[in-house]
Structures are given as structure tokens and as C-alpha cells.
Motif scaffolding. Structure first.
Motif, short mmCIF file in Angstrom:
data_model
loop_
_atom_site.label_atom_id
_atom_site.label_comp_id
_atom_site.label_asym_id
_atom_site.label_seq_id
_atom_site.Cartn_x
_atom_site.Cartn_y
_atom_site.Cartn_z
N GLY A 25 81.65 30.43 49.75
CA GLY A 25 80.85 30.12 48.23
C GLY A 25 79.94 31.45 47.84
O GLY A 25 80.04 32.57 48.39
N THR A 26 78.93 31.25 46.92
CA THR A 26 78.16 32.16 46.48
C THR A 26 76.98 32.66 47.59
O THR A 26 76.95 32.29 48.54
N ALA A 27 76.64 33.82 47.23
CA ALA A 27 75.58 34.36 48.00
C ALA A 27 74.42 33.65 48.26
O ALA A 27 73.54 33.43 49.32
N GLY A 28 73.80 32.88 46.95
CA GLY A 28 72.80 31.96 47.27
C GLY A 28 73.03 30.87 47.94
O GLY A 28 72.16 30.35 48.66
N HIS A 29 74.15 30.30 47.92
CA HIS A 29 74.58 29.33 48.74
C HIS A 29 74.65 29.50 50.21
O HIS A 29 73.95 28.95 51.01
N ARG A 30 75.25 30.87 50.61
CA ARG A 30 75.17 31.08 51.97
C ARG A 30 73.68 31.44 52.31
O ARG A 30 73.38 30.87 53.70
N ASP A 31 72.69 31.82 51.59
CA ASP A 31 71.47 32.29 51.97
C ASP A 31 70.66 30.79 52.27
O ASP A 31 70.01 30.68 53.31
N ALA A 32 71.12 30.16 51.47
CA ALA A 32 70.39 28.53 51.55
C ALA A 32 70.75 27.80 52.94
O ALA A 32 70.09 27.40 53.43
N GLN A 33 72.17 28.14 53.08
CA GLN A 33 72.60 27.59 54.25
C GLN A 33 71.95 28.05 55.54
O GLN A 33 71.58 27.33 56.47
N VAL A 34 71.98 29.42 55.51
CA VAL A 34 71.19 29.92 56.90
C VAL A 34 69.73 29.69 56.76
O VAL A 34 69.17 29.25 57.92
N ARG A 35 68.90 29.56 55.94
CA ARG A 35 67.55 29.00 55.74
C ARG A 35 67.33 27.58 56.23
O ARG A 35 66.55 27.33 57.18
N HIS A 36 68.30 26.82 56.08
CA HIS A 36 68.39 25.54 56.17
C HIS A 36 68.47 25.31 57.87
O HIS A 36 67.71 24.65 58.53
N ALA A 37 69.48 26.05 58.29
CA ALA A 37 69.78 25.83 59.81
C ALA A 37 68.51 26.58 60.64
O ALA A 37 68.03 25.94 61.60
N LEU A 38 67.83 27.59 59.97
CA LEU A 38 66.98 28.14 60.82
C LEU A 38 65.68 27.12 60.75
O LEU A 38 64.62 27.23 61.87
N MET A 39 65.44 26.69 59.98
CA MET A 39 64.20 25.78 59.47
C MET A 39 64.30 24.63 60.65
O MET A 39 63.47 24.26 61.06
N ARG A 40 65.43 24.10 60.74
CA ARG A 40 65.71 22.96 61.70
C ARG A 40 65.40 23.60 63.13
O ARG A 40 64.84 22.64 63.97
N LEU A 41 65.87 24.64 63.20
CA LEU A 41 65.81 25.31 64.88
C LEU A 41 64.25 25.69 64.81
O LEU A 41 63.60 25.12 66.02
N LEU A 42 63.35 26.19 63.90
CA LEU A 42 62.20 26.45 64.07
C LEU A 42 61.26 25.19 64.36
O LEU A 42 60.34 25.12 65.15
N HIS A 43 61.63 24.21 63.65
CA HIS A 43 60.90 22.81 63.72
C HIS A 43 61.09 22.15 65.06
O HIS A 43 59.99 21.59 65.59
N TRP A 44 62.25 22.33 65.77
CA TRP A 44 62.45 21.72 66.95
C TRP A 44 61.78 22.68 68.03
O TRP A 44 61.23 22.23 69.00
#
Length: 542
Positions: free
Chosen positions: A341-360
Motif C-alpha cells: 500500500g501507500t507510504a503512510g500505511h506502511r509507516d503506520a504498520q511499522v509504528r503499530h508493531a513497534l508500539m506493541r513491542l515497546l509496551h511489552w
């Protein structure tokens, strides 16, 4: 082992050096958009002229020429606008030089690979560390022609590098090339012209500490009022005193808004940039400022309580928690993302995965260990040949974006990030950890095993598991366990249960309970198993 490269030492990644936030300019009138467009087009023309002068100067450019360029631009704008334009031009020229050097290194690597494969016999399979020859005479001939092509390119780029010549397109080379393929890009000529004009505009101003609200050129007040100083030729468009134009809408920063407000309250420098999204028909305001470097946590402190080893892949992050001794704890986790998909969608996917990792990681007060990946020299087709799927795989991995996002987001949460050398982590992790960690109820993948290897390297432990003694030298015959116990395994520090056998058959039930207790072994006057022990009174001679 002589063919293995030296593994670099692990280090704690430094935090970000700056902050950037963005918000939308809402409730703009038609006059506001017209004025912004006129100011951006005028300053963009000045920036194009200045970039041409900077590229013409080449390596002979000095501070006197910089001052002369600024004086020329000041006549058509202002001193502050001219300073922002010249500084942006210098940064753009320096970026082009770095890209030119990277292109030279890529061409050199491709030429070396092709020359080596041409020197090998046809059909030679090669070895583990060196590629073999080409498959057929036809392929050999095609690659020999490509070798001459790359050598010609390298000669031209080297000449430009030595002369200080760079090739820069304001607005982007990709968008410029799209002009010839409007049908394939699903664009009309008018839409392309609108996008091209928006990309070539210049509406950014550097901040100044000590000035009102931290910026005299583009000013944003605490209540969200946005105003900009008009260039001299456009001063007649001002709707406020001192040649300023105030936009009708108000802005507010939802993210880091309190930090931004603290800075402008004490008149600390904040840089602003205004740009138009022609696809959505919206205008945006971006604020940025530098932050003082944060003292990084010592490596020994970061890994004192264990950490989370993370293996980066094309579609997910494989993570496994390790204790301070390098033992895997609990179950591995997987944080997936979709890079289509778009660059904004890819960036949002990376941020969401990193946020779950950081909270854990924050839940258990752990550091994060990641590989210091850089696939700049690993994506050439000369190196991987026909392996298009593998080239697409490593090209799709968001190494630089993920690294920048992880460091900045972890710094906000106070989580240290340890960068390790990526050499052999996947190979050795699968070799030493994949099979031992696989059981009836858990299937360990190569990525999970690589996460364990990354974590052990960050902790300073060897990736290789503890070597077991010979079978005949193990305790209790051949039944002693050799696999490292998890930190949460019940009774891992306790005594092993008594197993009836030739050595214990004569011992009654309940006897020998302290046979493996290191604090209760036989000593003079102390019976470890069959007698009670009582401390002697102090000697009278004392």
C-alpha cells in the motif's frame, strides 16, 4: 573459522537529536491559499536559482560565496528567508554528494562481482563465500556487455565526484520522469503540473532563539494563530502590520503539543514548514526543533535485568525474552505488519508493531536488542543474480525506517535499545537453539531462534549453548539433564529427586535429602545426612 569476519561489539543506541510534529491547517480561505501559493512559488524560484549557483561553484565553494549568495537572495525576499534558502540549498547539495558516493560504491561492488564470475568456468557452482561462473555462454556474453556498461557509468560518476558536480532535481526526479508517462500514472497534464508546482515551492523558515515565539519568519502563537513575513515583492498582500500575513485558521498540535508550547513560551527556536498535499487538497504545518543529546545508559546497566531479543523480518518482528544469563524465558512473540500500500500505511504498520513491542518490554522493565542492519550493498542484482525473490525480500525490509522509529519511540518511554552486529545470528541461532526450543506444544522458527541469538550477543554471552560433558562423565549415569533451565522453571535450584538404583538402593526413604546441598557437605565434626548439627560454643580462650 578463518573465513568468519570479526563480530563488532554491541552498544547502546543514542537517542534522537530532534523532534518533528505536524498538524493540518484548517479553515483556510481562498485568499489564504492564494497567498501561500504565491509566496511558495516566489521563494521556490529563488531556491532554484540559488541551487544552480551552488552546484556551479562545486568544490571551490567557500564562506564568502555563501555570503554573496545570501546577499543576492535578500534583495528579492528578506535576510531571514535568504538564510533559510541558502541553508536548505547547502544541505541538498551535501545530500547529493553522499548519494553520489554511495552510487560509486554500488557500481564498484557490481563490477567486482561480474568480473569474478566471468573469470570462472561456465557452470562452476562456486563456494560458500564466493559465487561461481555463469550458467551458459549466452548469459556470460550478456554479463560481459553489462560489465562494460557499468565501467562506463563508474568512469562518468567518478569524474563528476572529483570535479564536485552533482545532479539535483528540485521537485524530485521520479515526478519529473512521470511527465512522460501520464497515462500509466493515471494523471492528467493539469494534475501533474499542480503536483510539480507544489513540490517545487519553498515555505520553510529556521527558528531563532530569543525572538518572539522562536521564529520571526513563520510565527505560531500559543492560541494557534499562524502568520508569515511576506517577501518584499509580495508585501502588498499583507493583512497585518509590518508586512505580515495572518492566516484565518487556527492550529493545534495533538502530539507533543505541551513540549512545543513550553518552547515558544520562553522564545526558544522552532523551525516551521508549510506544504500542500495536492492529492487530498490540504495544507499542513510541520514544526521541528533540536533536543540536547541524552546520556545513554551504560551497557552493563541496560542488560542487568535481561532483555528482549528482536529479529527483523519482511513481515513481522520475532521477539523472545531472555534473562540476564541468556536463557529464553516464556514463549516467543510475533509482531506482524503489512508493508503493502501507500507510504503512510506502511509507516503506520511499522509504528503499530513497534508500539506493541515497546509496551511489552516496558511491562517487564527490559531493554531491547536489535540488529544493526544495513542492506545498502546487499540489494544489487549482480550479487544475488537470479534470486529476485530474495532481492525483493531484503528490499522490502524497512531497516532504516524501523531503526529510526524504534530509537525515537523507545527514548520517549525510557527503554534502552542495544544494537548488535548481525553477523551469523540467523545461522547460528537455527544451529544451536531452534531444535532445543522446539517441543510437542511449541514449534520454534528460525526467526525465533535468531531472536535468542541476538539477545545473547547483546548480553555478552556466546550464541552457542553450553557444551555438555561426555555421556560417561554426566551425573547419575546418562540421565543428567544438559539443557539450560529457564529462570521460571520450578525447583531449578533445588535438589534432584532421588531415583532408586544401584547407588541409592540401600538408602531408606527420606534419607539423603541433602546429598546435593552445597552448604551441607561432609566436614570435620559435621554430618551432612544422618546426624543433627549444632553450633559449638565460643572457646573460653577468647
Amino acid at each position: 573459522m578463518g573465513g568468519l569476519r570479526e563480530v563488532a561489539a554491541s552498544f547502546v543506541a543514542p537517542g534522537p537529536a530532534g523532534v518533528t510534529i505536524r498538524t493540518r491547517l484548517k479553515c483556510l480561505t481562498g485568499e489564504d491559499e492564494r497567498v501561500l501559493g504565491l509566496v511558495g512559488d516566489h521563494l521556490g524560484a529563488l531556491a532554484s536559482r540559488d541551487l544552480k549557483a551552488r552546484c556551479a561553484a562545486g568544490l571551490a565553494h567557500d564562506s564568502e560565496q555563501w555570503a554573496q549568495r545570501k546577499r543576492v537572495l535578500t534583495e528579492g525576499s528578506s535576510s531571514r528567508w535568504a538564510g533559510s534558502v541558502t541553508r536548505a540549498t547547502h544541505d541538498q547539495w551535501a545530500l547529493a554528494r553522499r548519494g553520489q558516493l554511495a552510487h560509486i560504491q554500488s557500481l564498484q561492488a557490481g563490477i567486482a562481482t561480474i568480473a569474478h564470475r566471468l573469470s570462472r568456468p561456465l557452470g562452476d557452482r562456486g563456494g560458500k563465500h564466493a559465487p561461481g561462473g555463469y550458467r551458459s555462454r549466452k548469459e556470460w556474453h550478456a554479463k560481459s556487455r553489462r560489465l562494460h556498461l557499468l565501467e562506463g557509468r563508474l568512469k562518468a560518476v567518478r569524474a563528476d565526484w572529483q570535479a564536485g558536480v552533482v545532479h539535483v532535481v528540485r521537485g524530485g526526479k521520479r515526478l519529473l520522469t512521470t511527465r512522460h508517462y501520464l497515462e500509466a500514472a493515471l494523471l492528467t497534464e493539469e494534475e501533474w503540473c499542480t503536483r510539480w508546482r507544489a513540490e517545487r515551492r519553498f515555505l520553510q523558515a529556521d527558528g531563532e532563539s530569543g525572538k518572539r515565539y522562536g521564529n520571526e519568519t513563520i510565527r505560531v502563537t500559543l492560541d494557534g494563530e499562524v502568520s508569515l513575513k511576506l517577501p518584499a515583492p509580495l508585501a502588498h498582500l499583507a493583512n497585518a502590520p509590518h508586512g505580515r500575513y495572518v492566516l484565518a485558521g487556527r492550529v493545534s498540535f495533538a502530539y507533543r503539543g505541551d513540549q512545543w508550547a513550553d518552547r515558544i513560551t520562553v522564545n526558544r527556536a522552532v523551525a516551521y514548514r508549510i506544504h500542500e498535499d495536492t492529492v487530498r487538497g490540504r495544507w499542513y504545518l510541520t514544526a521541528s526543533w533540536t533536543i540536547p543529546p541524552v546520556q545513554t545508559m551504560p551497557l552493563a546497566t541496560a542488560r542487568a535485568n535481561g532483555l528482549v531479543g528482536v529479529d527483523t523480518n519482511a513481515d513481522h518482528l520475532a521477539a523472545w525474552r531472555l534473562d540476564a544469563y541468556g536463557n529464553p524465558v516464556g514463549e516467543p512473540l510475533r509482531f506482524g505488519y503489512d508493508l503493502t500500500g501507500t507510504a503512510g500505511h506502511r509507516d503506520a504498520q511499522v509504528r503499530h508493531a513497534l508500539m506493541r513491542l515497546l509496551h511489552w518490554a516496558r511491562r517487564y522493565h527490559l531493554a531491547i536488542a536489535v540488529e544493526d542492519l544495513d542492506f545498502t550493498a546487499e540489494k544489487t542484482r549482480e550479487k544475488h543474480g537470479r534470486r529476485k525473490r530474495f532481492r525483493n525480500l531484503i528490499s522490502g525490509m524497512p531497516t532504516s525506517r524501523l531503526r529510526a522509529r524504534l530509537v525515537s519511540m523507545a527514548a520517549e518511554l525510557g527503554i534502552p535499545v542495544i544494537a548488535v552486529d548481525p553477523a551469523y545470528t540467523s545461522k547460528w541461532g537455527a544451529q544451536h537453539w531452534q531444535k532445543p526450543l522446539t517441543g510437542k506444544n511449541r514449534k520454534t522458527t528460525r526467526h525465533d531462534a535468531a531472536a535468542v541469538a541476538i539477545g545473547r550477543r547483546a548480553l555478552g554471552h556466546p550464541i552457542r549453548r553450553r557444551t555438555a560433558p561426555p555421556r560417561t562423565h554426566q551425573s547419575d549415569g546418562c540421565g543428567h539433564r544438559t539443557v539450560q533451565a529457564s529462570s521460571v522453571a520450578p525447583g531449578r535450584e533445588g535438589n534432584r529427586p532421588r531415583i532408586p538404583g544401584p547407588r541409592t538402593r540401600s538408602v531408606g526413604a527420606g534419607r539423603g535429602a541433602k546429598a546435593v546441598d552445597q552448604n551441607a557437605q561432609h566436614r570435620p565434626g559435621r554430618s551432612a545426612e544422618h546426624e543433627s548439627w549444632k553450633q559449638d560454643s565460643l572457646p573460653l580462650s577468647l
